[in-house]
Design a protein around this motif. Structure first.
Motif, PDB file in Angstrom:
ATOM      1  N   ILE A 235      10.667  -9.362  -7.947  1.00  0.00           N
ATOM      2  CA  ILE A 235      11.878  -9.293  -7.123  1.00  0.00           C
ATOM      3  C   ILE A 235      12.951 -10.261  -7.593  1.00  0.00           C
ATOM      4  CG2 ILE A 235      10.547  -8.581  -5.109  1.00  0.00           C
ATOM      5  CD1 ILE A 235      10.806 -11.355  -3.997  1.00  0.00           C
ATOM      6  N   GLY A 236      12.597 -11.183  -8.515  1.00  0.00           N
ATOM      7  CA  GLY A 236      13.576 -12.124  -9.052  1.00  0.00           C
ATOM      8  C   GLY A 236      13.600 -13.429  -8.272  1.00  0.00           C
ATOM      9  N   ALA A 237      13.980 -14.497  -8.977  1.00  0.00           N
ATOM     10  CA  ALA A 237      14.001 -15.826  -8.366  1.00  0.00           C
ATOM     11  C   ALA A 237      15.383 -16.211  -7.856  1.00  0.00           C
ATOM     12  CB  ALA A 237      13.534 -16.869  -9.387  1.00  0.00           C
ATOM     13  N   GLY A 238      16.408 -15.411  -8.167  1.00  0.00           N
ATOM     14  CA  GLY A 238      17.781 -15.813  -7.828  1.00  0.00           C
ATOM     15  C   GLY A 238      18.366 -15.096  -6.633  1.00  0.00           C
ATOM     16  N   ASN A 239      17.519 -14.615  -5.719  1.00  0.00           N
ATOM     17  CA  ASN A 239      18.050 -13.938  -4.525  1.00  0.00           C
ATOM     18  C   ASN A 239      17.259 -14.348  -3.290  1.00  0.00           C
ATOM     19  OD1 ASN A 239      15.748 -11.947  -4.149  1.00  0.00           O
ATOM     20  ND2 ASN A 239      16.402 -11.415  -6.236  1.00  0.00           N
ATOM     21  N   TYR A 240      17.720 -13.839  -2.147  1.00  0.00           N
ATOM     22  CA  TYR A 240      17.141 -14.253  -0.863  1.00  0.00           C
ATOM     23  C   TYR A 240      15.821 -13.541  -0.560  1.00  0.00           C
ATOM     24  CZ  TYR A 240      17.054 -15.645   4.055  1.00  0.00           C
ATOM     25  OH  TYR A 240      16.703 -16.174   5.264  1.00  0.00           O
ATOM     26  N   LYS A 241      15.519 -12.458  -1.289  1.00  0.00           N
ATOM     27  CA  LYS A 241      14.328 -11.670  -0.978  1.00  0.00           C
ATOM     28  C   LYS A 241      13.053 -12.503  -1.063  1.00  0.00           C
ATOM     29  CE  LYS A 241      16.176  -7.229  -2.577  1.00  0.00           C
ATOM     30  NZ  LYS A 241      16.044  -6.149  -3.586  1.00  0.00           N
ATOM     31  N   ALA A 242      12.986 -13.373  -2.079  1.00  0.00           N
ATOM     32  CA  ALA A 242      11.777 -14.184  -2.265  1.00  0.00           C
ATOM     33  C   ALA A 242      11.514 -15.068  -1.048  1.00  0.00           C
ATOM     34  CB  ALA A 242      11.906 -15.040  -3.520  1.00  0.00           C
ATOM     35  N   PHE A 243      12.580 -15.657  -0.494  1.00  0.00           N
ATOM     36  CA  PHE A 243      12.428 -16.520   0.681  1.00  0.00           C
ATOM     37  C   PHE A 243      12.031 -15.706   1.907  1.00  0.00           C
ATOM     38  CE2 PHE A 243      15.182 -18.870  -2.166  1.00  0.00           C
ATOM     39  CZ  PHE A 243      14.713 -20.160  -2.058  1.00  0.00           C
ATOM     40  N   ALA A 244      12.618 -14.522   2.072  1.00  0.00           N
ATOM     41  CA  ALA A 244      12.306 -13.676   3.221  1.00  0.00           C
ATOM     42  C   ALA A 244      10.853 -13.208   3.186  1.00  0.00           C
ATOM     43  CB  ALA A 244      13.250 -12.478   3.261  1.00  0.00           C
ATOM     44  N   ILE A 245      10.390 -12.788   2.012  1.00  0.00           N
ATOM     45  CA  ILE A 245       9.009 -12.331   1.881  1.00  0.00           C
ATOM     46  C   ILE A 245       8.033 -13.487   2.108  1.00  0.00           C
ATOM     47  CG2 ILE A 245       7.309 -11.459   0.232  1.00  0.00           C
ATOM     48  CD1 ILE A 245       9.531  -9.748  -0.973  1.00  0.00           C
ATOM     49  N   SER A 246       8.368 -14.660   1.586  1.00  0.00           N
ATOM     50  CA  SER A 246       7.513 -15.839   1.786  1.00  0.00           C
ATOM     51  C   SER A 246       7.395 -16.181   3.269  1.00  0.00           C
ATOM     52  CB  SER A 246       8.094 -17.027   1.017  1.00  0.00           C
ATOM     53  OG  SER A 246       7.325 -18.185   1.231  1.00  0.00           O
TER      54      SER A 246
ATOM     55  N   LEU B 138       7.816 -14.107   5.781  1.00  0.00           N
ATOM     56  CA  LEU B 138       7.067 -13.032   6.435  1.00  0.00           C
ATOM     57  C   LEU B 138       5.565 -13.209   6.218  1.00  0.00           C
ATOM     58  CD1 LEU B 138       7.043 -10.346   7.963  1.00  0.00           C
ATOM     59  CD2 LEU B 138       7.305  -9.183   5.753  1.00  0.00           C
ATOM     60  N   CYS B 139       5.171 -13.567   4.999  1.00  0.00           N
ATOM     61  CA  CYS B 139       3.747 -13.788   4.709  1.00  0.00           C
ATOM     62  C   CYS B 139       3.195 -14.945   5.532  1.00  0.00           C
ATOM     63  CB  CYS B 139       3.559 -14.067   3.224  1.00  0.00           C
ATOM     64  SG  CYS B 139       3.822 -12.638   2.157  1.00  0.00           S
ATOM     65  N   THR B 140       4.007 -15.986   5.725  1.00  0.00           N
ATOM     66  CA  THR B 140       3.580 -17.127   6.541  1.00  0.00           C
ATOM     67  C   THR B 140       3.321 -16.700   7.978  1.00  0.00           C
ATOM     68  OG1 THR B 140       4.910 -18.610   5.156  1.00  0.00           O
ATOM     69  CG2 THR B 140       4.203 -19.449   7.302  1.00  0.00           C
ATOM     70  N   LEU B 141       4.211 -15.862   8.509  1.00  0.00           N
ATOM     71  CA  LEU B 141       4.041 -15.376   9.880  1.00  0.00           C
ATOM     72  C   LEU B 141       2.826 -14.448   9.987  1.00  0.00           C
ATOM     73  CD1 LEU B 141       7.755 -14.645  10.860  1.00  0.00           C
ATOM     74  CD2 LEU B 141       6.311 -16.487  11.723  1.00  0.00           C
ATOM     75  N   LEU B 142       2.629 -13.597   8.996  1.00  0.00           N
ATOM     76  CA  LEU B 142       1.494 -12.672   9.022  1.00  0.00           C
ATOM     77  C   LEU B 142       0.161 -13.408   8.980  1.00  0.00           C
ATOM     78  CD1 LEU B 142       2.733  -9.801   6.665  1.00  0.00           C
ATOM     79  CD2 LEU B 142       2.499  -9.742   9.153  1.00  0.00           C
TER      80      LEU B 142
ATOM     81  N   GLY C  51      -3.340 -17.036  -2.794  1.00  0.00           N
ATOM     82  CA  GLY C  51      -1.937 -17.130  -2.385  1.00  0.00           C
ATOM     83  C   GLY C  51      -1.066 -17.716  -3.477  1.00  0.00           C
ATOM     84  N   PHE C  52      -1.555 -18.791  -4.121  1.00  0.00           N
ATOM     85  CA  PHE C  52      -0.817 -19.402  -5.229  1.00  0.00           C
ATOM     86  C   PHE C  52      -0.618 -18.406  -6.374  1.00  0.00           C
ATOM     87  CE2 PHE C  52      -2.081 -23.703  -3.625  1.00  0.00           C
ATOM     88  CZ  PHE C  52      -0.811 -24.241  -3.597  1.00  0.00           C
ATOM     89  N   THR C  53      -1.589 -17.519  -6.545  1.00  0.00           N
ATOM     90  CA  THR C  53      -1.530 -16.548  -7.639  1.00  0.00           C
ATOM     91  C   THR C  53      -0.544 -15.422  -7.338  1.00  0.00           C
ATOM     92  OG1 THR C  53      -3.841 -17.001  -8.172  1.00  0.00           O
ATOM     93  CG2 THR C  53      -2.899 -14.962  -9.042  1.00  0.00           C
ATOM     94  N   ILE C  54      -0.610 -14.902  -6.123  1.00  0.00           N
ATOM     95  CA  ILE C  54       0.211 -13.737  -5.759  1.00  0.00           C
ATOM     96  C   ILE C  54       1.691 -14.106  -5.639  1.00  0.00           C
ATOM     97  CG2 ILE C  54       0.629 -12.042  -3.931  1.00  0.00           C
ATOM     98  CD1 ILE C  54      -2.413 -12.120  -3.406  1.00  0.00           C
ATOM     99  N   GLY C  55       1.983 -15.333  -5.145  1.00  0.00           N
ATOM    100  CA  GLY C  55       3.371 -15.738  -4.935  1.00  0.00           C
ATOM    101  C   GLY C  55       4.253 -15.584  -6.171  1.00  0.00           C
ATOM    102  N   PRO C  56       3.917 -16.227  -7.296  1.00  0.00           N
ATOM    103  CA  PRO C  56       4.750 -16.082  -8.499  1.00  0.00           C
ATOM    104  C   PRO C  56       4.823 -14.652  -9.027  1.00  0.00           C
ATOM    105  CG  PRO C  56       3.349 -18.016  -8.678  1.00  0.00           C
ATOM    106  CD  PRO C  56       2.886 -17.261  -7.475  1.00  0.00           C
ATOM    107  N   ILE C  57       3.765 -13.857  -8.806  1.00  0.00           N
ATOM    108  CA  ILE C  57       3.793 -12.455  -9.246  1.00  0.00           C
ATOM    109  C   ILE C  57       4.846 -11.685  -8.458  1.00  0.00           C
ATOM    110  CG2 ILE C  57       2.474 -10.300  -9.317  1.00  0.00           C
ATOM    111  CD1 ILE C  57      -0.018 -11.984  -9.858  1.00  0.00           C
ATOM    112  N   ILE C  58       4.931 -11.951  -7.146  1.00  0.00           N
ATOM    113  CA  ILE C  58       5.959 -11.319  -6.321  1.00  0.00           C
ATOM    114  C   ILE C  58       7.348 -11.699  -6.815  1.00  0.00           C
ATOM    115  CG2 ILE C  58       6.967 -11.239  -4.004  1.00  0.00           C
ATOM    116  CD1 ILE C  58       4.141 -11.594  -2.881  1.00  0.00           C
ATOM    117  N   VAL C  59       7.535 -12.994  -7.097  1.00  0.00           N
ATOM    118  CA  VAL C  59       8.839 -13.469  -7.586  1.00  0.00           C
ATOM    119  C   VAL C  59       9.186 -12.828  -8.921  1.00  0.00           C
ATOM    120  CG1 VAL C  59      10.130 -15.504  -8.354  1.00  0.00           C
ATOM    121  CG2 VAL C  59       8.679 -15.642  -6.326  1.00  0.00           C
ATOM    122  N   LYS C  60       8.186 -12.586  -9.768  1.00  0.00           N
ATOM    123  CA  LYS C  60       8.408 -11.959 -11.067  1.00  0.00           C
ATOM    124  C   LYS C  60       9.074 -10.597 -10.899  1.00  0.00           C
ATOM    125  CE  LYS C  60       7.866 -10.563 -15.363  1.00  0.00           C
ATOM    126  NZ  LYS C  60       8.773 -11.025 -16.441  1.00  0.00           N
TER     127      LYS C  60
END
Length: 296
Positions: A73-84, A86-90, A62-71
């Motif tokens: 989709i970008g760190a300056g938008n809401y998508k990273a928080f929404a995906i995070s 969603l992954c928590t709920l899944l 999980g620690f590995t995949i998280g920063p790769i996703i941010v890479k």
């Protein structure tokens, strides 16, 4: 945790952001503590280090995949928080098949944190310093990278590299089972001290820096699993929950102290403070063993 993650980007007020972060941290640590309790209740002592290692493998994934996703989709938008979120709920879906299974209750004997520290000073010191270093790397690598000309996304990938080694924790579990965990901890801190001192010379070359983070990740996994193994070795089952709760608390104190100390040090000494704090932590453990024999 999922709700807090969704709320974080909307609050620019520092106090409210701090409170939400505190709530998120409380949720995460509660999950980690429960995970440790389940492992120690259900798993036999003989194979516990291996199961801890396998569990750590998935955690590090999980620690590995998280920063790769941010890479991507970008760190300056809401998508990273929404995906995070969603992954928590899944992740909760994994628990659905076992929701009707009644847990096996075992007698529980309490062990005060102060007593646990007094009886296990060496292993406690190792856990405290390991989490101090781990927390510093996880939370300050992006700042350290940006201060040295690396983008936030690429700095985040260094965290992925650091965490990716944890996916091989099951191999480290074999090492711990076949060697003295005290010696592995000692060698780990010595290797950590040497490796972190190379980082300032490697940071100008991104690939070289990635190699250093790979080595640091492997050393951290080795010391961490050896610490857990030593803390749980030859303990009565009734003590395991209390022992691991105390052990988790020690790690939290280490992480909190490390983040506070690194933040203050980097504020006044720049990016060098990042390396200095991690190096001092390793050196402190080695010097304590050299100047005074600490009982296991």
């Amino acid at each position: 945790a999922a709700i807090v993650i969704l709320l974080l980007p909307f609050y620019q007020n520092f106090l409210l952001w701090f409170l939400l972060s505190f709530a998120l941290g409380t949720s995460i640590i509660s999950i980690v503590a429960l995970r440790s309790a389940w492992i120690n209740i259900t798993i036999k002592s003989k194979i516990r280090s291996m199961i801890i290692a396998v569990s750590s493998t998935f955690l590090c994934a999980g620690f590995t995949i998280g920063p790769i996703i941010v890479k991507f989709i970008g760190a300056g938008n809401y998508k990273a928080f929404a995906i995070s979120s969603l992954c928590t709920l899944l992740s909760c879906l994994v628990l659905l098949p076992i929701r009707k299974i009644e847990p096996k209750l075992i007698p529980h004997s309490k062990l005060r944190l102060a007593v646990f520290i007094k009886r296990n000073p060496k292993i406690i010191l190792a856990r405290f310093l390991t989490d101090l270093q781990f927390g510093t790397i996880i939370f300050f690598t992006v700042i350290y990278g940006m201060k040295n000309g690396i983008s936030a996304e690429n700095s985040g990938l260094l965290i992925s590299i650091f965490s990716a080694v944890g996916m091989l924790d099951f191999l480290i579990g074999f090492m711990v089972n076949r060697n003295s965990y005290q010696k592995l901890i000692l060698l780990g801190f010595a290797a950590f001290f040497i490796t972190i001192l190379v980082l300032p010379f490697a940071i100008s070359n991104y690939y070289f820096a990635g190699l250093i983070y790979l080595i640091l990740g492997w050393i951290t996994s080795l010391v961490s699993i050896a610490c857990w193994y030593g803390a749980n070795l030859n303990r009565r089952k009734s003590q395991l929950i209390s022992i691991n709760s105390s052990f988790q608390a020690v790690g939290l104190f280490g992480g909190f102290f490390g983040n506070l100390l690194t933040g203050l040090t980097m504020q006044y000494f720049g990016s060098h403070g990042f390396v200095v704090i991690i190096a001092i932590a390793s050196l402190f453990y080695l010097l304590q063993l050299h100047t005074k024999k600490i009982p296991t």
